[in-house]
Design a protein around this motif. Structure first.
Motif, PDB file in Angstrom:
ATOM      1  N   ASP A   1       0.837  -1.194   0.000  1.00 26.44           N
ATOM      2  CA  ASP A   1       0.000   0.000   0.000  1.00 26.44           C
ATOM      3  C   ASP A   1       0.873   1.245   0.000  1.00 26.44           C
ATOM      4  N   ALA A   2       0.266   2.363  -0.349  1.00 27.58           N
ATOM      5  CA  ALA A   2       0.980   3.641  -0.391  1.00 27.58           C
ATOM      6  C   ALA A   2       0.025   4.745   0.028  1.00 27.58           C
ATOM      7  N   LYS A   3       0.586   5.745   0.670  1.00 33.34           N
ATOM      8  CA  LYS A   3      -0.197   6.928   1.027  1.00 33.34           C
ATOM      9  C   LYS A   3       0.743   8.129   1.008  1.00 33.34           C
ATOM     10  N   ALA A   4       0.163   9.288   0.878  1.00 33.16           N
ATOM     11  CA  ALA A   4       0.962  10.514   0.893  1.00 33.16           C
ATOM     12  C   ALA A   4       1.358  10.837   2.328  1.00 33.16           C
ATOM     13  N   ASP A   5       2.532  11.453   2.491  1.00 29.94           N
ATOM     14  CA  ASP A   5       2.955  11.860   3.830  1.00 29.94           C
ATOM     15  C   ASP A   5       2.188  13.115   4.255  1.00 29.94           C
ATOM     16  N   ALA A   6       2.462  13.599   5.460  1.00 27.85           N
ATOM     17  CA  ALA A   6       1.732  14.747   6.019  1.00 27.85           C
ATOM     18  C   ALA A   6       1.925  16.022   5.194  1.00 27.85           C
ATOM     19  N   THR A   7       3.073  16.157   4.548  1.00 23.45           N
ATOM     20  CA  THR A   7       3.334  17.362   3.751  1.00 23.45           C
ATOM     21  C   THR A   7       2.924  17.192   2.293  1.00 23.45           C
ATOM     22  N   ASP A   8       2.434  15.996   1.930  1.00 23.32           N
ATOM     23  CA  ASP A   8       1.999  15.669   0.571  1.00 23.32           C
ATOM     24  C   ASP A   8       3.128  15.811  -0.454  1.00 23.32           C
ATOM     25  N   THR A   9       4.350  15.487  -0.029  1.00 22.07           N
ATOM     26  CA  THR A   9       5.498  15.564  -0.939  1.00 22.07           C
ATOM     27  C   THR A   9       6.109  14.206  -1.245  1.00 22.07           C
ATOM     28  N   GLN A  10       5.733  13.177  -0.476  1.00 27.36           N
ATOM     29  CA  GLN A  10       6.304  11.851  -0.672  1.00 27.36           C
ATOM     30  C   GLN A  10       5.212  10.788  -0.612  1.00 27.36           C
ATOM     31  N   TRP A  11       5.469   9.677  -1.313  1.00 30.58           N
ATOM     32  CA  TRP A  11       4.666   8.482  -1.145  1.00 30.58           C
ATOM     33  C   TRP A  11       5.317   7.648  -0.061  1.00 30.58           C
ATOM     34  N   LEU A  12       4.561   7.270   0.933  1.00 28.13           N
ATOM     35  CA  LEU A  12       5.042   6.359   1.970  1.00 28.13           C
ATOM     36  C   LEU A  12       4.496   4.982   1.613  1.00 28.13           C
ATOM     37  N   CYS A  13       5.381   4.125   1.156  1.00 27.24           N
ATOM     38  CA  CYS A  13       4.993   2.802   0.656  1.00 27.24           C
ATOM     39  C   CYS A  13       5.413   1.730   1.648  1.00 27.24           C
ATOM     40  N   ARG A  14       4.587   0.702   1.737  1.00 29.16           N
ATOM     41  CA  ARG A  14       4.875  -0.387   2.667  1.00 29.16           C
ATOM     42  C   ARG A  14       4.432  -1.709   2.059  1.00 29.16           C
ATOM     43  N   ALA A  15       5.251  -2.723   2.245  1.00 28.49           N
ATOM     44  CA  ALA A  15       4.909  -4.083   1.824  1.00 28.49           C
ATOM     45  C   ALA A  15       5.024  -4.994   3.043  1.00 28.49           C
ATOM     46  N   VAL A  16       3.953  -5.729   3.304  1.00 28.63           N
ATOM     47  CA  VAL A  16       3.931  -6.703   4.399  1.00 28.63           C
ATOM     48  C   VAL A  16       4.048  -8.082   3.769  1.00 28.63           C
ATOM     49  N   LEU A  17       4.998  -8.893   4.270  1.00 26.08           N
ATOM     50  CA  LEU A  17       5.266 -10.218   3.719  1.00 26.08           C
ATOM     51  C   LEU A  17       4.804 -11.273   4.714  1.00 26.08           C
ATOM     52  N   GLU A  18       3.831 -12.093   4.307  1.00 24.82           N
ATOM     53  CA  GLU A  18       3.291 -13.141   5.167  1.00 24.82           C
ATOM     54  C   GLU A  18       3.449 -14.488   4.484  1.00 24.82           C
ATOM     55  N   GLY A  19       4.023 -15.448   5.181  1.00 21.69           N
ATOM     56  CA  GLY A  19       4.126 -16.802   4.646  1.00 21.69           C
ATOM     57  C   GLY A  19       2.762 -17.460   4.621  1.00 21.69           C
ATOM     58  N   VAL A  20       2.385 -18.037   3.475  1.00 22.02           N
ATOM     59  CA  VAL A  20       1.063 -18.662   3.356  1.00 22.02           C
ATOM     60  C   VAL A  20       1.139 -20.132   2.970  1.00 22.02           C
ATOM     61  N   GLU A  21       2.309 -20.639   2.654  1.00 27.44           N
ATOM     62  CA  GLU A  21       2.467 -22.054   2.315  1.00 27.44           C
ATOM     63  C   GLU A  21       3.307 -22.734   3.385  1.00 27.44           C
TER      64      GLU A  21
END
Length: 82
Positions: free
Chosen positions: A13-33
């Protein structure tokens, strides 16, 4: 957005920071097998300037970084498969 890769679910997912100058992106990795469900891989977090890149490219970058982390874990665990 979520994809599955080598037995992991990568939720990005991604969202804008408080100043609307950067994308704050995050990836969560979960084992499913069976071979990856006990793995504890850290979240991937990136801050990307909004002036240089749009949100879809930012999401793609963090997804690719997450896949690289999974590949490194996979090859460290099973070096004969490298």
């Amino acid at each position: 957005m979520a994809v599955e890769y080598h037995g992991f679910r990568v939720t990005v997912d991604a969202k804008a920071d408080a100043t609307d100058t950067q994308w704050l992106c995050r990836a969560v990795l979960e084992g499913v097998e069976a071979q990856s469900e006990t793995a504890k891989l850290p979240c991937i977090e990136l801050a990307i300037p909004k002036l240089k890149i749009d949100v879809l490219m930012a999401l793609s970058m963090v997804e690719q970084t997450a896949k690289q982390a999974i590949d490194e874990w996979w090859h460290a665990r099973q070096p004969e498969m490298a």
